[in-house]
Scaffold this motif. Structure first.
Motif, PDB file in Angstrom:
ATOM      1  N   ASP A 213       0.885  -1.253  -0.265  1.00  0.00           N
ATOM      2  CA  ASP A 213       0.230  -0.352  -0.291  1.00  0.00           C
ATOM      3  C   ASP A 213       0.957   1.181   0.184  1.00  0.00           C
ATOM      4  OD1 ASP A 213      -2.350  -1.373   0.559  1.00  0.00           O
ATOM      5  OD2 ASP A 213      -2.775  -0.827   2.085  1.00  0.00           O
ATOM      6  N   VAL A 214       1.809   1.294   0.992  1.00  0.00           N
ATOM      7  CA  VAL A 214       3.061   2.541   1.020  1.00  0.00           C
ATOM      8  C   VAL A 214       3.732   2.578   0.527  1.00  0.00           C
ATOM      9  CG1 VAL A 214       1.406   2.380   3.460  1.00  0.00           C
ATOM     10  CG2 VAL A 214       4.005   1.632   3.145  1.00  0.00           C
ATOM     11  N   THR A 215       4.218   1.758  -0.433  1.00  0.00           N
ATOM     12  CA  THR A 215       5.398   1.916  -1.554  1.00  0.00           C
ATOM     13  C   THR A 215       4.815   2.871  -2.013  1.00  0.00           C
ATOM     14  OG1 THR A 215       5.383  -0.291  -2.044  1.00  0.00           O
ATOM     15  CG2 THR A 215       7.263   0.047  -0.670  1.00  0.00           C
ATOM     16  N   THR A 216       3.302   1.743  -2.988  1.00  0.00           N
ATOM     17  CA  THR A 216       2.767   2.358  -4.477  1.00  0.00           C
ATOM     18  C   THR A 216       2.805   3.421  -4.147  1.00  0.00           C
ATOM     19  OG1 THR A 216       2.246   0.104  -4.985  1.00  0.00           O
ATOM     20  CG2 THR A 216       1.321   1.932  -5.370  1.00  0.00           C
ATOM     21  N   ALA A 217       1.976   4.129  -2.785  1.00  0.00           N
ATOM     22  CA  ALA A 217       1.252   4.851  -2.347  1.00  0.00           C
ATOM     23  C   ALA A 217       2.583   6.452  -2.848  1.00  0.00           C
ATOM     24  CB  ALA A 217       0.632   5.584  -1.743  1.00  0.00           C
ATOM     25  N   ALA A 218       4.288   5.868  -2.104  1.00  0.00           N
ATOM     26  CA  ALA A 218       5.292   6.832  -2.562  1.00  0.00           C
ATOM     27  C   ALA A 218       5.545   6.988  -3.917  1.00  0.00           C
ATOM     28  CB  ALA A 218       6.409   6.086  -1.722  1.00  0.00           C
ATOM     29  N   VAL A 219       5.852   6.085  -4.962  1.00  0.00           N
ATOM     30  CA  VAL A 219       5.674   6.188  -5.701  1.00  0.00           C
ATOM     31  C   VAL A 219       4.825   6.583  -6.742  1.00  0.00           C
ATOM     32  CG1 VAL A 219       5.739   4.438  -8.533  1.00  0.00           C
ATOM     33  CG2 VAL A 219       7.106   3.770  -6.187  1.00  0.00           C
TER      34      VAL A 219
ATOM     35  N   PRO B 157      15.129  -7.647  -2.699  1.00  0.00           N
ATOM     36  CA  PRO B 157      14.158  -8.300  -3.684  1.00  0.00           C
ATOM     37  C   PRO B 157      13.315  -8.058  -3.577  1.00  0.00           C
ATOM     38  CG  PRO B 157      14.751  -8.965  -1.060  1.00  0.00           C
ATOM     39  CD  PRO B 157      15.284  -7.784  -2.272  1.00  0.00           C
ATOM     40  N   PHE B 158      12.342  -6.898  -2.569  1.00  0.00           N
ATOM     41  CA  PHE B 158      10.374  -7.241  -2.738  1.00  0.00           C
ATOM     42  C   PHE B 158      10.256  -5.799  -2.471  1.00  0.00           C
ATOM     43  CE2 PHE B 158       6.210  -7.289  -1.860  1.00  0.00           C
ATOM     44  CZ  PHE B 158       5.637  -8.217  -2.274  1.00  0.00           C
ATOM     45  N   TYR B 159       9.585  -5.027  -3.253  1.00  0.00           N
ATOM     46  CA  TYR B 159       8.861  -3.353  -2.999  1.00  0.00           C
ATOM     47  C   TYR B 159       7.389  -3.575  -2.875  1.00  0.00           C
ATOM     48  CZ  TYR B 159      13.693  -1.670  -3.648  1.00  0.00           C
ATOM     49  OH  TYR B 159      15.192  -1.430  -4.012  1.00  0.00           O
ATOM     50  N   SER B 160       7.364  -4.096  -3.651  1.00  0.00           N
ATOM     51  CA  SER B 160       5.286  -4.140  -3.866  1.00  0.00           C
ATOM     52  C   SER B 160       4.678  -5.733  -4.573  1.00  0.00           C
ATOM     53  CB  SER B 160       5.336  -3.051  -3.848  1.00  0.00           C
ATOM     54  OG  SER B 160       3.582  -2.598  -4.718  1.00  0.00           O
ATOM     55  N   VAL B 161       3.727  -5.539  -4.081  1.00  0.00           N
ATOM     56  CA  VAL B 161       2.649  -6.885  -5.260  1.00  0.00           C
ATOM     57  C   VAL B 161       2.219  -6.253  -6.187  1.00  0.00           C
ATOM     58  CG1 VAL B 161       2.585  -7.905  -2.566  1.00  0.00           C
ATOM     59  CG2 VAL B 161       0.388  -6.281  -3.575  1.00  0.00           C
TER      60      VAL B 161
ATOM     61  N   LEU C 102      13.596   7.750  -7.001  1.00  0.00           N
ATOM     62  CA  LEU C 102      14.748   6.233  -6.752  1.00  0.00           C
ATOM     63  C   LEU C 102      14.761   5.805  -5.632  1.00  0.00           C
ATOM     64  CD1 LEU C 102      18.352   8.513  -6.474  1.00  0.00           C
ATOM     65  CD2 LEU C 102      17.027   7.028  -8.279  1.00  0.00           C
ATOM     66  N   ILE C 103      13.794   4.616  -5.632  1.00  0.00           N
ATOM     67  CA  ILE C 103      13.579   3.739  -4.230  1.00  0.00           C
ATOM     68  C   ILE C 103      14.552   2.533  -4.092  1.00  0.00           C
ATOM     69  CG2 ILE C 103      11.867   1.941  -5.468  1.00  0.00           C
ATOM     70  CD1 ILE C 103       9.939   1.983  -3.445  1.00  0.00           C
ATOM     71  N   LEU C 104      14.526   2.451  -2.251  1.00  0.00           N
ATOM     72  CA  LEU C 104      15.495   1.637  -1.830  1.00  0.00           C
ATOM     73  C   LEU C 104      15.751   0.723  -0.819  1.00  0.00           C
ATOM     74  CD1 LEU C 104      19.275   2.429  -1.559  1.00  0.00           C
ATOM     75  CD2 LEU C 104      17.126   3.976  -1.603  1.00  0.00           C
ATOM     76  N   GLU C 105      16.081   0.315  -0.698  1.00  0.00           N
ATOM     77  CA  GLU C 105      16.163  -0.618   1.848  1.00  0.00           C
ATOM     78  C   GLU C 105      17.533   0.464   1.690  1.00  0.00           C
ATOM     79  OE1 GLU C 105      13.872  -4.706   2.088  1.00  0.00           O
ATOM     80  OE2 GLU C 105      15.414  -4.677   0.624  1.00  0.00           O
ATOM     81  N   PRO C 106      17.401   0.899   2.582  1.00  0.00           N
ATOM     82  CA  PRO C 106      18.624   1.729   2.420  1.00  0.00           C
ATOM     83  C   PRO C 106      20.241   0.912   2.930  1.00  0.00           C
ATOM     84  CG  PRO C 106      16.976   2.423   4.254  1.00  0.00           C
ATOM     85  CD  PRO C 106      16.286   1.325   3.612  1.00  0.00           C
TER      86      PRO C 106
ATOM     87  N   VAL D  43      13.612   7.955  -2.098  1.00  0.00           N
ATOM     88  CA  VAL D  43      12.124   6.837  -0.426  1.00  0.00           C
ATOM     89  C   VAL D  43      12.635   6.113   0.014  1.00  0.00           C
ATOM     90  CG1 VAL D  43      10.179   5.987  -1.300  1.00  0.00           C
ATOM     91  CG2 VAL D  43      10.479   7.281  -2.817  1.00  0.00           C
ATOM     92  N   PHE D  44      12.774   5.730   1.018  1.00  0.00           N
ATOM     93  CA  PHE D  44      13.449   4.868   1.369  1.00  0.00           C
ATOM     94  C   PHE D  44      11.948   3.522   1.681  1.00  0.00           C
ATOM     95  CE2 PHE D  44      17.534   6.988   3.446  1.00  0.00           C
ATOM     96  CZ  PHE D  44      18.365   6.777   2.726  1.00  0.00           C
ATOM     97  N   ASP D  45      12.782   2.407   1.919  1.00  0.00           N
ATOM     98  CA  ASP D  45      11.551   1.552   2.091  1.00  0.00           C
ATOM     99  C   ASP D  45      12.272   0.476   3.396  1.00  0.00           C
ATOM    100  OD1 ASP D  45      10.477  -1.167   2.739  1.00  0.00           O
ATOM    101  OD2 ASP D  45      10.815  -1.976   0.303  1.00  0.00           O
TER     102      ASP D  45
END
Length: 444
Positions: free
Chosen positions: A128-134, A153-157, A204-208, A234-236
């Motif tokens: 929900d929230v990663t897609t909202a950030a995008v 490995p993973f950000y969103s469905v 730019l989205i990543l796990e920090p 964006v930091f996941d």
């Protein structure tokens, strides 16, 4: 019967329950990482209940559990403070036609915990929230492309990410083409991507951080790249939040993203996630700005009072009991024990513990030191037989020293079998059936 006292593990009721699951639920689980294909043949326990660091399956076997709830249960199952907070709100009603005062309290508590953020909006899961950030980044910048760190490995469905995986069926190529990748830790390569798609990348989205620490200056360098190229950083923090520190990696490394996303440990197993960030960006999804409205997040259940109460109880417990420091201490003790056990059995180059102490994973390598699903199968099978349920070695605060000592003993026994398989050059006799499979794969 405790598995610690048994020989071969037998799970007849779990096998029956797995068949029932597959008959009604595609994949037999609601999360691919929980599927029975992730476990050895006929050794996928179906859980009855959990308490603290232990879970029991429907066959009555008890396990020391790691990676609890896919890293979401960092305090341990049925934690008293969380349970009490949830129960109190359930007795008062959980969802209303207008915001609850609990939403005010939860937002204040979260922003005090993550002071680098200025506004927050809650939802139910990480996607929900990663897609909202995008979406927000695209709206603010007027750009269509998304740059993801391809090493994570993973950000969103949702399609913007799933289209980049081997399980891309059903995702239009036009959507996938808008997502590009950059490598972790390589600022020059990231700048090359931003230059190649000059003025096209929204974020730019990543796990920090993950199983490796960020190189010195890397996150600050990304901050500078995002600023110079006019994109949103964006930091996941789904995993790093409440494991690296209460405020996530941004709180530990001192680099402030424009937006960040939290979940998993935030609710100790209760469904709650958060999108947080700069006020001037977040207000695009609100009512107090003059531009076009952005459909940021609107979820019927996103602000259920009991989940927000759970999140507040988690944050209070972390602050009062020093949970992050204890997670690191437990992980360091476990990592040292596992490494010593592997070395003692002559497999230190093949059973390898990696990652930050609060977020340990393990690699199972073959005789050529390459990642091996057959050897992972052998290893998981011996762990399960010893009463250790460990798709990873991610610790929870509920673990005791005795739990870790027991785990290390079981790992040593597993490593002894691992050594036999290496000497034979074939793990098949010790696998008990087909190998476990990676989550992301094109075919069944």
């Amino acid at each position: 019967m405790d598995t610690q006292e048994s020989g071969d593990l037998l799970l007849p009721r779990s096998r029956q329950a797995n068949e029932r699951l597959h008959a009604m639920i595609p994949g037999g689980a609601h999360t691919y990482a929980k599927g029975d294909d992730q476990y050895p043949d006929d050794l996928a326990p179906v859980i009855s209940h959990g308490r603290g660091a232990h879970v029991w399956d429907v066959d009555g076997n008890r396990y020391v559990e790691y990676g609890s709830g896919l890293r979401s249960v960092s305090l341990g199952h049925a934690h008293p403070r969380v349970v009490e907070a949830v129960r109190r709100e359930l007795d008062r009603g959980s969802n209303f036609v207008r915001p609850s005062v609990v939403e005010v309290e939860a937002a204040e508590r979260f922003l005090a915990t993550v002071p680098t953020a200025e506004m927050v909006k809650f939802a139910k899961n990480g996607s929900d929230v990663t897609t909202a950030a995008v979406r927000l980044a695209r709206a603010v910048t007027g750009r269509a492309r998304v740059a993801i760190c391809g090493d994570h490995p993973f950000y969103s469905v949702d399609d913007w990410f799933i289209g980049t995986t081997p399980m891309s069926a059903g995702v239009p190529a036009a959507t996938t083409d808008l997502t590009v990748a950059f490598p972790y830790g390589d600022l020059a390569a990231t700048e090359e991507v931003l230059t190649r798609y000059q003025d096209e990348v929204a974020c730019l989205i990543l796990e920090p951080a993950t199983h490796t620490e960020p190189p010195p200056g890397y996150l600050a360098g990304l901050r500078d790249l995002a600023d110079r190229h006019g994109c949103v950083l964006v930091f996941d923090e789904m995993i790093t939040g409440f494991r690296w520190s209460e405020a996530g990696a941004q709180g530990l490394y001192g680099v402030v993203p424009d937006l960040s996303t939290f979940g998993k440990a935030l609710g100790n197993g209760c469904a709650v996630s958060a999108l947080a960030g700069r006020r001037d960006l977040m207000e695009w999804g609100g009512l107090r700005h003059s531009g076009d409205r952005v459909f940021l997040l609107s979820t019927t259940h996103g602000a259920e009072t009991h989940s927000l109460a759970a999140a507040m109880a988690v944050q209070t417990t972390y602050a009062e009991e020093g949970v992050t420091a204890r997670l690191h201490a437990l992980g360091e003790r476990l990592a040292a024990g596992v490494r010593d056990a592997a070395a003692g059995m002559g497999v230190a180059d093949h059973v390898v513990v990696r990652g930050r102490a609060s977020n340990l994973v393990f690699a199972t390598l073959d005789e050529h030191r390459r990642p091996s699903q057959p050897y992972r199968t052998l290893f998981l099978r011996r762990l399960l037989a010893g009463g250790v349920l460990a798709p990873s070695f991610v610790v929870s605060d509920a673990l005791s020293d005795a739990d870790i000592d027991h785990t290390v003993d079981v790992v040593a026994q597993a490593c002894a079998v691992y050594r036999k398989a290496l000497d034979a050059g074939d793990p098949t006799p010790w696998m008990g059936g087909r190998p476990v499979k990676p989550v992301f794969r094109r075919s069944v």
